[in-house]
Enzyme design. Structure first.
Site, PDB file in Angstrom:
ATOM      1  N   ASP A  13       0.879  -1.175   0.000  1.00  0.00           N
ATOM      2  CA  ASP A  13       0.000   0.000   0.000  1.00  0.00           C
ATOM      3  C   ASP A  13       0.914   1.221   0.000  1.00  0.00           C
ATOM      4  O   ASP A  13       2.134   1.108   0.177  1.00  0.00           O
ATOM      5  CB  ASP A  13      -0.888  -0.005   1.263  1.00  0.00           C
ATOM      6  CG  ASP A  13      -1.796   1.221   1.342  1.00  0.00           C
ATOM      7  OD1 ASP A  13      -2.372   1.600   0.306  1.00  0.00           O
ATOM      8  OD2 ASP A  13      -1.922   1.816   2.433  1.00  0.00           O
ATOM      9  N   SER A  14       0.304   2.396  -0.159  1.00  0.00           N
ATOM     10  CA  SER A  14       1.082   3.629  -0.071  1.00  0.00           C
ATOM     11  C   SER A  14       1.523   3.896   1.377  1.00  0.00           C
ATOM     12  O   SER A  14       2.432   4.689   1.604  1.00  0.00           O
ATOM     13  CB  SER A  14       0.237   4.804  -0.560  1.00  0.00           C
ATOM     14  OG  SER A  14      -0.955   4.871   0.203  1.00  0.00           O
ATOM     15  N   CYS A  76      -4.260  -1.397  -1.952  1.00  0.00           N
ATOM     16  CA  CYS A  76      -4.452   0.048  -2.095  1.00  0.00           C
ATOM     17  C   CYS A  76      -5.429   0.231  -3.250  1.00  0.00           C
ATOM     18  O   CYS A  76      -5.188  -0.265  -4.357  1.00  0.00           O
ATOM     19  CB  CYS A  76      -3.106   0.688  -2.428  1.00  0.00           C
ATOM     20  SG  CYS A  76      -3.203   2.427  -2.880  1.00  0.00           S
ATOM     21  N   GLU A 157      -3.270   8.966   8.754  1.00  0.00           N
ATOM     22  CA  GLU A 157      -1.820   8.759   8.887  1.00  0.00           C
ATOM     23  C   GLU A 157      -1.245   9.610  10.019  1.00  0.00           C
ATOM     24  O   GLU A 157      -0.233   9.275  10.612  1.00  0.00           O
ATOM     25  CB  GLU A 157      -1.094   9.078   7.570  1.00  0.00           C
ATOM     26  CG  GLU A 157      -1.343   8.097   6.440  1.00  0.00           C
ATOM     27  CD  GLU A 157      -0.427   6.858   6.447  1.00  0.00           C
ATOM     28  OE1 GLU A 157       0.640   6.898   7.094  1.00  0.00           O
ATOM     29  OE2 GLU A 157      -0.806   5.857   5.813  1.00  0.00           O
ATOM     30  N   CYS A 189     -11.048   2.876   0.021  1.00  0.00           N
ATOM     31  CA  CYS A 189      -9.660   3.179   0.357  1.00  0.00           C
ATOM     32  C   CYS A 189      -9.318   2.301   1.555  1.00  0.00           C
ATOM     33  O   CYS A 189     -10.110   2.212   2.505  1.00  0.00           O
ATOM     34  CB  CYS A 189      -9.521   4.655   0.729  1.00  0.00           C
ATOM     35  SG  CYS A 189      -7.904   5.064   1.414  1.00  0.00           S
ATOM     36  N   HIS A 191      -7.358   2.680   3.889  1.00  0.00           N
ATOM     37  CA  HIS A 191      -7.182   3.372   5.164  1.00  0.00           C
ATOM     38  C   HIS A 191      -8.507   3.464   5.942  1.00  0.00           C
ATOM     39  O   HIS A 191      -8.513   3.544   7.165  1.00  0.00           O
ATOM     40  CB  HIS A 191      -6.689   4.814   4.949  1.00  0.00           C
ATOM     41  CG  HIS A 191      -5.230   4.933   4.673  1.00  0.00           C
ATOM     42  ND1 HIS A 191      -4.648   4.500   3.516  1.00  0.00           N
ATOM     43  CD2 HIS A 191      -4.228   5.456   5.421  1.00  0.00           C
ATOM     44  CE1 HIS A 191      -3.353   4.761   3.547  1.00  0.00           C
ATOM     45  NE2 HIS A 191      -3.070   5.342   4.693  1.00  0.00           N
TER      46      HIS A 191
HETATM   47  N1  DGL Z   1      -4.809   3.115   1.085  1.00  0.00           N
HETATM   48  C1  DGL Z   1      -4.771   3.823  -0.160  1.00  0.00           C
HETATM   49  C2  DGL Z   1      -6.007   3.497  -0.977  1.00  0.00           C
HETATM   50  O1  DGL Z   1      -6.607   2.464  -0.723  1.00  0.00           O
HETATM   51  C3  DGL Z   1      -4.493   5.258   0.132  1.00  0.00           C
HETATM   52  C4  DGL Z   1      -4.150   6.049  -1.043  1.00  0.00           C
HETATM   53  C5  DGL Z   1      -3.272   7.206  -0.813  1.00  0.00           C
HETATM   54  O2  DGL Z   1      -2.109   7.009  -0.503  1.00  0.00           O
HETATM   55  O3  DGL Z   1      -3.729   8.329  -1.068  1.00  0.00           O
HETATM   56  O4  DGL Z   1      -6.410   4.190  -1.883  1.00  0.00           O
END
Ligand code: DGL
Length: 270
Positions: A13-14, A76, A157, A189, A191
């Site tokens: 993931d990011s 992600c 975050e 998302c 997150h």
């Molecule tokens: N968890 C990522 C997603 O599902 C976050 C994306 C991001 O880094 O903006 O889209």
């Protein structure tokens, strides 16, 4: 492609959002070993160009393959919407390349065929229209409304989760008239499961708020079983890599994986 059950799962993931998926997988498949990569140096992906996201995702997939991973699980939504086709083309003969959008679309279209569906996600995910297109492909009459909620990822975050700031941001987004009357909300998302309870509470528990992490974990289990790739016994310890240390990653990581989380900094960008 010759894969073996005891190869680890590669997940990325990011940032820490993919931990929601990794944690659901750990609960469902405790014998699997996880190699996780959170690209905190480039977070958020939500407003990066498609070229950048594809470039980052390719490098991370290469990195996961150095650990001989049997999956490249794109935990992600933004990378799933932007880079999945390319990742599948390049790595599809080396590992099972899995996204987080298709399993959720299948679940929602089967379970809620006649409901008004809302989707929230990053700007890239929403602008790609991936959820709406995929839902309508399976269910042409579906009513889908989607909205970008770009403040939610940095908010999470930074650790604003159960307080006045997070509640005000959540309320501001969800009260948008676009989302009026929805019966199902897709958290587009990875997150967002971290704030799922606050979102359910906002709706007074009257809207079905979809936990994509659990759905993806169940999909992965089925996929591994169908390919005879389920690990037979407990493997080595999990590894969690980040491309940059952030204060909160360690804390959230421990929230999901107890103190057992082994956080390592990787310099794949050097
Ligand atoms: N968890 C990522 C997603 O599902 C976050 C994306 C991001 O880094 O903006 O889209």
């Amino acid at each position: 492609m010759e894969l073996e059950p005891n190869q680890p799962l590669g997940i990325f993931d990011s940032g820490l959002g993919g931990l929601t998926v990794a944690s659901a997988i750990k609960q469902l498949l405790p014998d699997e070993r996880i190699i996780y990569f959170g690209d905190t140096a480039h977070l958020p992906y939500g407003d990066k160009s498609a070229d950048s996201i594809i470039y980052y995702s390719r490098k991370i997939a290469d990195f996961l393959l150095t650990y001989n991973c049997k999956t490249i699980l794109v935990a992600c939504n933004t990378a799933s919407a932007t880079a999945f086709t390319e990742l599948h083309r390049i790595f599809g003969d080396k590992a099972l390349v899995i996204d987080v959008i298709d399993p959720v679309v299948s679940y929602v279209t089967e379970k809620f065929p006649a409901s008004k569906i809302g989707v929230i996600g990053t700007k890239n995910t929403i602008n790609s229209n991936t959820y709406t297109l995929k839902i309508r492909e399976k269910n042409p009459g579906a009513e889908v409304v989607s909205m970008a909620a770009p403040l939610l990822v940095p908010m999470i975050e930074e650790g604003f989760i159960y307080d006045d700031i997070s509640n005000a941001i959540i309320r501001t987004y969800l009260s948008n008239e676009l989302l009026e009357g929805i019966e199902v909300m897709i958290l587009g998302c990875t997150h967002y499961p971290i704030i799922r309870n606050q979102i359910r509470k906002y709706y007074d528990f009257r809207v079905e708020v979809i936990d994509s992490a659990e759905i993806v974990a169940r999909h992965l289990k089925e996929k591994l079983a169908s390919e005879n790739l389920l690990a037979g016994s407990r493997q080595d310890e999990d590894l969690f890599f980040v491309s940059d240390f952030t204060d909160y990653f360690g804390k959230i990581g421990r929230m999901f994986f107890d103190s057992s989380i082994n956080l390592l900094k990787s310099d794949i960008w050097k």
